[in-house]
Design a protein around this motif. Structure first.
Motif, mmCIF file in Angstrom:
data_model
loop_
_atom_site.group_PDB
_atom_site.id
_atom_site.type_symbol
_atom_site.label_atom_id
_atom_site.label_comp_id
_atom_site.label_asym_id
_atom_site.label_seq_id
_atom_site.Cartn_x
_atom_site.Cartn_y
_atom_site.Cartn_z
ATOM 1 N N VAL A 263 0.862 -1.181 0.000
ATOM 2 C CA VAL A 263 0.000 0.000 0.000
ATOM 3 C C VAL A 263 0.895 1.227 0.000
ATOM 4 O O VAL A 263 1.668 1.449 0.924
ATOM 5 N N THR A 264 0.800 2.037 -1.053
ATOM 6 C CA THR A 264 1.714 3.176 -1.190
ATOM 7 C C THR A 264 1.268 4.381 -0.367
ATOM 8 O O THR A 264 2.102 5.085 0.197
ATOM 9 N N THR A 265 -0.040 4.636 -0.336
ATOM 10 C CA THR A 265 -0.580 5.716 0.503
ATOM 11 C C THR A 265 -1.965 5.319 0.981
ATOM 12 O O THR A 265 -2.627 4.451 0.393
ATOM 13 N N LEU A 266 -2.397 6.011 2.022
ATOM 14 C CA LEU A 266 -3.809 6.014 2.389
ATOM 15 C C LEU A 266 -4.343 7.410 2.118
ATOM 16 O O LEU A 266 -3.771 8.416 2.534
ATOM 17 N N CYS A 267 -5.445 7.468 1.398
ATOM 18 C CA CYS A 267 -6.103 8.731 1.076
ATOM 19 C C CYS A 267 -7.443 8.754 1.820
ATOM 20 O O CYS A 267 -8.149 7.767 1.804
ATOM 21 N N ARG A 268 -7.836 9.713 2.454
ATOM 22 C CA ARG A 268 -7.103 10.895 2.765
ATOM 23 C C ARG A 268 -7.607 11.402 4.095
ATOM 24 O O ARG A 268 -8.674 10.999 4.561
ATOM 25 N N SER A 269 -6.876 12.285 4.700
ATOM 26 C CA SER A 269 -7.289 12.898 5.953
ATOM 27 C C SER A 269 -7.040 14.393 5.826
ATOM 28 O O SER A 269 -6.846 14.913 4.744
ATOM 29 N N GLY A 270 -7.072 15.092 6.975
ATOM 30 C CA GLY A 270 -6.962 16.547 6.943
ATOM 31 C C GLY A 270 -8.279 17.178 7.316
ATOM 32 O O GLY A 270 -8.811 16.956 8.396
ATOM 33 N N PHE A 271 -8.816 18.026 6.410
ATOM 34 C CA PHE A 271 -10.084 18.730 6.622
ATOM 35 C C PHE A 271 -10.126 19.359 8.018
ATOM 36 O O PHE A 271 -11.024 19.109 8.821
ATOM 37 N N PHE A 272 -9.129 20.185 8.242
ATOM 38 C CA PHE A 272 -8.886 20.739 9.577
ATOM 39 C C PHE A 272 -9.889 21.797 10.002
ATOM 40 O O PHE A 272 -9.868 22.246 11.145
ATOM 41 N N GLN A 273 -10.786 22.182 9.100
ATOM 42 C CA GLN A 273 -11.813 23.151 9.478
ATOM 43 C C GLN A 273 -12.985 22.491 10.199
ATOM 44 O O GLN A 273 -13.849 23.190 10.756
ATOM 45 N N LEU A 274 -13.027 21.165 10.215
ATOM 46 C CA LEU A 274 -14.161 20.453 10.788
ATOM 47 C C LEU A 274 -13.966 20.188 12.281
ATOM 48 O O LEU A 274 -12.836 19.987 12.748
ATOM 49 N N ASP A 275 -15.062 20.145 13.004
ATOM 50 C CA ASP A 275 -15.001 19.720 14.400
ATOM 51 C C ASP A 275 -14.499 18.277 14.451
ATOM 52 O O ASP A 275 -14.835 17.452 13.600
ATOM 53 N N GLY A 276 -13.693 17.977 15.452
ATOM 54 C CA GLY A 276 -13.193 16.620 15.619
ATOM 55 C C GLY A 276 -12.013 16.270 14.741
ATOM 56 O O GLY A 276 -11.613 15.099 14.657
ATOM 57 N N TRP A 277 -11.398 17.275 14.106
ATOM 58 C CA TRP A 277 -10.301 17.000 13.181
ATOM 59 C C TRP A 277 -9.129 16.293 13.862
ATOM 60 O O TRP A 277 -8.482 15.423 13.244
ATOM 61 N N PHE A 278 -8.853 16.640 15.099
ATOM 62 C CA PHE A 278 -7.672 16.070 15.757
ATOM 63 C C PHE A 278 -7.829 14.559 15.935
ATOM 64 O O PHE A 278 -6.953 13.773 15.540
ATOM 65 N N ASP A 279 -8.931 14.130 16.498
ATOM 66 C CA ASP A 279 -9.139 12.704 16.725
ATOM 67 C C ASP A 279 -9.253 11.941 15.411
ATOM 68 O O ASP A 279 -8.725 10.826 15.288
ATOM 69 N N ASP A 280 -9.924 12.526 14.422
ATOM 70 C CA ASP A 280 -10.068 11.833 13.144
ATOM 71 C C ASP A 280 -8.727 11.657 12.454
ATOM 72 O O ASP A 280 -8.446 10.591 11.876
ATOM 73 N N ASN A 281 -7.882 12.665 12.519
ATOM 74 C CA ASN A 281 -6.575 12.546 11.880
ATOM 75 C C ASN A 281 -5.661 11.577 12.616
ATOM 76 O O ASN A 281 -4.880 10.853 11.988
ATOM 77 N N ARG A 282 -5.764 11.513 13.914
ATOM 78 C CA ARG A 282 -4.997 10.498 14.651
ATOM 79 C C ARG A 282 -5.457 9.094 14.270
ATOM 80 O O ARG A 282 -4.632 8.189 14.102
ATOM 81 N N ARG A 283 -6.762 8.916 14.101
ATOM 82 C CA ARG A 283 -7.253 7.616 13.642
ATOM 83 C C ARG A 283 -6.720 7.295 12.258
ATOM 84 O O ARG A 283 -6.343 6.141 11.968
ATOM 85 N N PRO B 224 3.356 3.804 4.087
ATOM 86 C CA PRO B 224 4.282 4.768 4.665
ATOM 87 C C PRO B 224 3.769 6.201 4.678
ATOM 88 O O PRO B 224 4.341 7.047 5.373
ATOM 89 N N VAL B 225 2.696 6.494 3.910
ATOM 90 C CA VAL B 225 2.289 7.885 3.676
ATOM 91 C C VAL B 225 0.783 8.038 3.846
ATOM 92 O O VAL B 225 0.000 7.234 3.325
ATOM 93 N N LEU B 226 0.395 9.091 4.574
ATOM 94 C CA LEU B 226 -1.001 9.515 4.676
ATOM 95 C C LEU B 226 -1.139 10.846 3.940
ATOM 96 O O LEU B 226 -0.451 11.819 4.275
ATOM 97 N N VAL B 227 -2.020 10.895 2.952
ATOM 98 C CA VAL B 227 -2.228 12.113 2.173
ATOM 99 C C VAL B 227 -3.176 13.042 2.930
ATOM 100 O O VAL B 227 -4.240 12.617 3.391
ATOM 101 N N LEU B 228 -2.785 14.306 3.044
ATOM 102 C CA LEU B 228 -3.579 15.312 3.746
ATOM 103 C C LEU B 228 -4.156 16.328 2.764
ATOM 104 O O LEU B 228 -3.414 16.994 2.045
ATOM 105 N N VAL B 229 -5.485 16.414 2.757
ATOM 106 C CA VAL B 229 -6.189 17.499 2.078
ATOM 107 C C VAL B 229 -6.659 18.442 3.176
ATOM 108 O O VAL B 229 -7.484 18.077 4.003
#
Length: 263
Positions: free
Chosen positions: A57-77, A88-93
């Motif tokens: 698996v080259t990447t997992l798409c995608r996380s980020g969306f830091f304007q949303l409530d709960g962004w911290f916990d969702d991105n840690r997941r 090795p890589v998580l893509v952040l939008v």
């Protein structure tokens, strides 16, 4: 072929087990997965499926969306999911403006702060966060990080092993300054993705990408730039296109490979 990775979204409706079989039958050994279908199939089951098939698996798409409530916990997941899949890589939008806001500078500052908060967890998990600058037309609703310089300014605050930048031809082709910057980026390139720019764009513009070679992007110029940067990692084809999605998965894969090999 040794560097080709099939991004799952390119055949959005291809069921995961069938996609894995199709990739193996075609001699493809790399795949980029998306969080939603992985969650639907089950994280542990997905990890076992690709591992047992001999796929990386080259990447997992995608996380980020830091304007949303709960962004911290969702991105840690999302970081934990990336590690569980062996990617090795998580893509952040990074996400767009908060509802009702016009403060794009403040939104970009928040993205930088949010990534800084996630870096320790990503480092502990062995995951690189790949900031993806999106075309400026997405700045309001999807991604306030619109240029290579904006992404690099955030990434360079951290070790390259922890935070890098995504080179996506669809989002960067319009920028007449970007190629020499990519050449100079070195190990800041976390992943390299291909999609072509075709017109007219559809309503909503999100699903207007084309397979490599179908549009107006100078793919060879991007290849030369990432090569000069020293990037030797996987090359993903990531295409979102409603017409393409209506076709059978094996046909999509065959045409994706043909487009990839043509450039």
């Amino acid at each position: 072929m040794s560097r080709f990775s099939f991004n799952q979204i390119t055949a959005k409706h291809w069921e995961l087990t069938e996609m894995v079989k199709g990739l193996v039958d075609a001699g493809v050994d790399k795949v980029a997965l998306w969080r939603e279908p992985v969650a639907e199939y089950g994280l542990e089951r997905s990890a076992a499926l690709v591992r047992d098939a001999g796929l990386s698996v080259t990447t997992l798409c995608r996380s980020g969306f830091f304007q949303l409530d709960g962004w911290f916990d969702d991105n840690r997941r999302a970081i934990d999911e990336t590690a569980a899949l062996g990617a090795p890589v998580l893509v952040l939008v990074s996400g767009g403006l908060p509802e009702g806001s016009r403060d794009i500078a403040g939104a970009r500052a928040h993205v930088a702060d949010a990534i800084a908060q996630l870096v320790p967890h990503a480092a502990a998990a062995g995951v690189t966060l790949a900031i993806e600058p999106l075309h400026p037309m997405y700045a309001a609703d999807r991604c306030v990080i619109s240029t290579w310089d904006q992404a690099m300014a955030i990434a360079e605050q951290h070790p390259a092993a922890h935070v890098g930048v995504t080179v996506d031809t669809y989002h960067l082709w319009w920028d007449d300054t970007v190629l020499p910057k990519i050449e100079a980026a070195g190990d800041r390139i976390a992943i390299y993705q291909l999609a072509d720019w075709i017109t007219p764009l559809p309503a909503g513009v999100l699903t207007g990408r084309g397979l490599p070679g179908a549009g107006c992007v100078d793919m060879r110029a991007f290849h030369d730039a990432v090569e000069k940067a020293g990037y030797t990692g996987p090359i993903e084809v990531e295409v979102m296109n409603e017409e393409l999605w209506q076709r059978p998965g094996p046909e999509i894969l065959a045409d994706t490979l043909a487009g990839y090999q043509s450039i």
